[in-house]
Structure formats: structure tokens, C-alpha cells
Design an enzyme around this catalytic site. Structure first.
Site, PDB file in Angstrom:
ATOM      1  N   GLU A 175       0.817  -1.210   0.000  1.00 15.58           N
ATOM      2  CA  GLU A 175       0.000   0.000   0.000  1.00 15.58           C
ATOM      3  C   GLU A 175       0.856   1.269   0.000  1.00 15.58           C
ATOM      4  O   GLU A 175       0.323   2.368  -0.107  1.00 15.58           O
ATOM      5  CB  GLU A 175      -0.935   0.017   1.216  1.00 15.58           C
ATOM      6  CG  GLU A 175      -1.927  -1.137   1.230  1.00 15.58           C
ATOM      7  CD  GLU A 175      -2.788  -1.136   2.487  1.00 15.58           C
ATOM      8  OE1 GLU A 175      -2.820  -0.103   3.174  1.00 15.58           O
ATOM      9  OE2 GLU A 175      -3.407  -2.173   2.774  1.00 15.58           O
ATOM     10  N   CYS A 176       2.174   1.135   0.142  1.00 12.34           N
ATOM     11  CA  CYS A 176       3.046   2.304   0.290  1.00 12.34           C
ATOM     12  C   CYS A 176       4.201   2.253  -0.697  1.00 12.34           C
ATOM     13  O   CYS A 176       5.322   2.660  -0.368  1.00 12.34           O
ATOM     14  CB  CYS A 176       3.569   2.394   1.724  1.00 12.34           C
ATOM     15  SG  CYS A 176       2.266   2.577   2.959  1.00 12.34           S
ATOM     16  N   GLN A 177       3.952   1.724  -1.892  1.00 13.63           N
ATOM     17  CA  GLN A 177       5.022   1.582  -2.881  1.00 13.63           C
ATOM     18  C   GLN A 177       5.637   2.943  -3.230  1.00 13.63           C
ATOM     19  O   GLN A 177       6.852   3.114  -3.224  1.00 13.63           O
ATOM     20  CB  GLN A 177       4.481   0.914  -4.149  1.00 13.63           C
ATOM     21  CG  GLN A 177       5.529   0.705  -5.231  1.00 13.63           C
ATOM     22  CD  GLN A 177       4.916   0.421  -6.593  1.00 13.63           C
ATOM     23  OE1 GLN A 177       3.958   1.070  -6.979  1.00 13.63           O
ATOM     24  NE2 GLN A 177       5.465  -0.545  -7.298  1.00 13.63           N
TER      25      GLN A 177
END
Length: 512
Positions: free
Chosen positions: A48-50
């Protein structure tokens, strides 16, 4: 009130923590980074935090050049970190090219010491902690800046902190080591900062209402009128197709009977204008560009196929080309009629070998991507569309040289994608469902219009079949891709139930 267990400045904790680096699991200690600055980037979860971690990864070499190291930290397991790091970028990972280590804070014991742990959600909060080369915690923060700006500001902050040293001897050791050290902290469990502030000294000069200089300034302000508020600097966020594979897999397919699902994206290329109204030379240039982009050198096996220039087809070949099941499913079979396509030069269409993906070039917009499948498997359709747009964007970056970087990517405006599709807003995204609705076919137009108003959809009868309808959601300007999909599926399921009620009420008999 909850206080952090570590004061800033304060001694960094010394416990071991498991993590992943260079494709392997290993244990880490903050003390092994002594002699270098350590930046710990806490984030709420893998997959979710690429973009957040990629921004720091891109600056890792710059951090190392000033003797600083960046690591990421979340509650995810180290094995989960390894899988995420190795996963292809188009599927939400890093393709094995992440330049920073990822730590595992499963219980939240590390992040909680910096007030960066949410116990209710059982996840780390997005934030940054900076520990200096002597093992002193110098900075802890959360922020609302964009990912790239957060990474750049953190780099600048490290350089700034290097100029202002804190003596490690003046800093108490972390209270996380032993319970006995908690007794030396305040009654709230928070260590006392070495910086001493006298409340009396701060408050004695608070009353400045009689200050002659202040009165003079206030009177001048009244004469000049109300001062203008300071300008707030805003950062424009680049739009993107915001449905990654993990998010798509969490969505639901329609439960109502659906003959086919279609998902479309409308795009225009930066450097070619905001719509399909471009010059003949630009159309030919764009057509040749997309022929190259859709070649086997850039596309995966399931997206390889054949590009057809419409100008190369005579009327008989055009009729044969568009008289197919695929063109029926995408709604483009009308082009088989004579003179239905005008000014064919520069116009083309790519069809993959599996006949479930179509790319239109230089029609209503410069590009229209269409993914389609028979039946109810909308998620399968969306995954293919996501892969196609990601690969096309990657290919465009490789085809264009650095000198033509202004032509990379898609044209944007007002925080969204530019396109010509009516009633489709900044996402440039639309889902379409084909359904057989015997009840509405018998009930007539009044029932159709009533259902359209209640469900906020458009219903149109297909040319092929009396009881076959095309169903499309009426989007709102602020709808995201995920909201468009969710609302569409809910509307289709409700429409299916309404049709069954009409069949029962009107006595419609099913024929097999």
C-alpha cells in the site's frame, strides 16, 4: 494523555529487530549504524506504500553520500517484505530494485516509542525518525506532504541536524531497556528532555497589549486595511490509474447474471495535446509510436497481438474486420457499416491474440484502452486493464529519449486525465455491463427510466437482442476508480433483483 517513551533528543532503543535486505532475512540493531545517521521510515503496510518507499529508495545514494542510511519499518513479516520487494513493479512491488532494508515491527514495540503505532488498527503510522551518528534520536515526525517532498525534506533535515550537534553524554538512556529506568522518568512514563524551560520566564512578558511599538503597528494596519492572508503553497498531485492488483483482488464481482463486462480508459499523450483533435502528421506519428509500443519487445505474452491501420482496409475488409464477437462486446461493431469511419489516415486498432484487449488509436481520443470478458468476472477484466496501462506507460518512457521527456506519460489537467468522453471525469475510467433483462424488456420504457433514476445508471437497449441492455454508472466528479467499480457492481446486482421482480409480476416465462 499519551506521551512517547523516548524524549527528543533522547537515546535510541537498543533491541534487535528482524528484517529483510538484499533478498535475505537478518537481524538489525540501531547500534550497528553508529558513525552514520539513521533514517527510519515508518509506513502503514506492504503493498500500500510503494510510492512512499520508492521516493526514499531513489534518494538512498544521496543519503549515503552524507553518511546516512535509510530503512523502512512496518508490522509486516520479514518474509512478506521479501515477497513484496521481489514482486514486479506492475503488480505493486519493486522488481527486486528497492535500495533500502525493511524492518519488521510486528508488535509495534519500536514504533510505539515514537508515537507512530496505532493499536486499534494494529499498524505503524506513516512517519520519519532520524537518529544521529552518536545514537541520539534527533527528530520524529508525521507529515501531510507528498511522498517525493517528504523524502527530499528528510534529506535536507539530515544535513541541517549535522550542523547542530547534541552531546550524547547529556542524553539519558532509553527507558525501553529496563523497567528500573522508568522510575527515573516522569510519572507519565515519559523521559525528561535535557532542555530546561522555565514556565515563569515564558509567561512574564506575555501581556504586550500596552506595548507602544505594537500599538503603532496595529494603528498602521487599520489605516492600510485588512492584511492579505499568506499564500499557502500547494503541490499538484500527478493523477494515476489508482487500481493496483491488490486493490482489484479485494473488490467484488457482480452476483447478478451478466453477459459481459467491459472496462475502458480514455487517454491522450503528453506532447500531443489534450484530445484527439490533432494534425494529420501528429496522428501518423502517434500511430507509428503505438505500433512500436505494442510490439513484443515491450508487451508481455498475454498482451501481444496485431496492430491494424484502418487506412489500409478497403470496405470489404473493414466490414469483415468489425463483424466479430469482440467488436460486439466492445460496442464497436457499428464500424462495419459503409462510411461509418471517416478520415481513416492515422487511425488504428490493436487486438491482442486472446481477443480480450483492444487499443484504439486516434479516434475520439488519442488512445482508448478496452478490456473485456464474457460473464461476471470483472476483476479479471480490471487486472488485464491495469497491466496494459502500466506496461504502456513503461514502454513510452523507454521509447522517448531524455530530450523529449515532456512527451512522456498522459496529458493531465486539474488533477485528472484529459479526455473527450462525456460524463466521465478526471479518472478517464468507465465500466460497462451487458445484461439480459426480460422483465424490463416486457415492462417498457417507464420502468427503465424509473430504475435508471433510482440506481443512478444509464440503461440502453442493445441493437443485438430485444431484451439485452447496456448498463453504465452515472459517475460523480469526485468518484475514484474504486468507487466507480463498487457503485457499478452494487447497481448491477440491484438491477438484477428488480428484473426478477418484474418477471414475476408480469408472468414472464424463461425459455431455454
Amino acid at each position: 494523555m499519551k506521551f512517547s517513551l523516548l524524549a527528543v533528543p533522547g537515546a535510541a532503543p537498543g533491541d534487535e529487530i528482524l528484517g529483510a535486505e538484499n533478498g535475505k532475512e537478518r537481524t538489525f540493531k540501531i547500534s550497528e549504524y553508529k558513525g552514520r545517521y539513521l533514517v527510519i521510515v515508518f509506513y502503514h503496510g506492504d503493498w500500500e506504500c510503494q510510492e512512499y518507499l520508492q521516493a526514499f529508495s531513489d534518494l538512498q545514494d544521496k543519503f549515503r553520500s552524507v553518511k546516512a542510511e535509510v530503512v523502512g519499518c512496518s508490522i509486516d513479516s520479514s518474509k512478506g517484505h521479501l515477497v513484496w520487494m521481489k514482486t514486479d513493479k506492475s503488480d505493486g512491488g519493486f522488481g527486486g530494485k528497492l535500495q533500502i532494508a525493511l524492518w519488521t515491527d510486528t508488535s509495534g514495540s519500536l514504533s510505539d516509542q515514537f508515537d507512530l503505532y496505532d493499536k486499534e488498527e494494529n499498524q505503524c503510522l506513516d512517519g520519519v525518525v532520524i537518529i544521529d551518528d552518536a545514537g541520539v534520536v534527533r527528530h520524529a515526525m508525521t507529515t501531510s506532504l507528498e511522498c517525493a517532498d517528504t523524502a527530499k525534506n528528510t534529506f535536507e533535515l539530515v544535513n541541517m541536524l549535522k550542523k547542530y550537534k547534541v552531546d550524547a553524554k547529556d542524553v539519558k538512556k532509553s527507558s525501553s531497556k529496563t523497567s528500573s529506568s522508568l522510575s527515573s522518568s516522569s510519572s507519565s512514563g515519559r523521559e525528561v528532555s535535557p532542555v530546561k524551560i522555565s514556565r515563569e520566564e515564558l509567561e512574564k512578558d506575555w501581556d504586550v497589549s500596552e506595548d507602544p511599538e505594537l500599538i503603532k503597528v496595529l494603528n498602521m494596519a487599520k489605516m492600510l486595511g485588512r492584511a492579505q492572508p499568506p499564500k499557502v503553497q500547494t503541490y499538484a498531485k500527478n493523477p494515476l490509474f489508482n487500481l493496483l492488483p491488490l486493490a482489484i483482488r479485494r473488490l467484488s464481482n457482480p452476483r447478478a447474471p451478466v453477459k459481459c463486462c467491459t472496462a475502458s480508459l480514455f487517454r491522450n499523450l503528453a506532447g500531443f495535446g489534450p484530445n484527439g483533435d490533432i494534425s494529420k502528421n501528429q496522428k501518423l506519428q502517434l500511430e507509428n509510436l503505438m505500433k512500436k509500443v505494442m510490439g513484443v519487445a515491450y508487451m508481455p505474452e498475454d498482451l501481444t497481438g496485431k496492430f491494424t491501420s484502418l487506412s489500409s482496409l478497403n470496405q470489404r475488409e473493414q466490414t469483415k474486420f468489425f463483424d466479430t464477437t469482440l467488436m460486439d462486446l466492445t460496442g464497436d461493431s457499428y464500424m462495419k457499416e459503409p462510411n461509418s469511419v471517416k478520415d481513416t489516415e492515422g487511425k488504428g486498432v490493436f487486438v491482442n491474440n486472446y481477443s480480450n484487449f483492444v487499443l484504439w488509436v486516434n479516434c475520439e481520443d488519442q488512445l482508448r484502452l478496452v478490456s473485456v470478458a464474457k460473464g461476471q468476472d470483472l476483476k479479471y477484466v480490471l487486472l488485464r486493464l491495469q497491466k496494459a496501462v502500466a506496461r504502456i506507460e513503461e514502454a513510452l518512457k523507454m521509447v522517448f529519449s531524455t530530450k523529449s521527456c515532456q512527451q512522456r506519460g498522459f496529458t493531465t489537467a486539474n488533477g485528472g486525465f484529459s479526455h473527450s468522453r462525456r460524463e466521465v471525469y478526471g479518472t478517464g475510467f468507465e465500466t460497462t455491463f451487458t445484461m439480459e433483462l426480460l422483465g424490463f424488456g416486457r415492462a417498457g420504457r417507464d420502468e427503465m427510466e424509473k430504475a435508471s433514476r433510482e440506481l443512478n445508471i444509464k440503461m440502453e437497449k442493445n441493437r443485438n437482442g430485444v431484451n439485452t441492455f447496456t448498463v453504465v454508472l452515472r459517475q460523480g466528479p469526485d468518484d475514484t476508480e474504486q468507487e466507480i467499480v463498487t457503485k457499478s457492481v452494487e447497481a448491477v446486482d440491484t438491477l438484477g433483483k428488480m428484473d426478477k421482480e418484474l418477471q414475476s409480476r408480469l408472468g414472464v416465462k424463461l425459455t431455454l
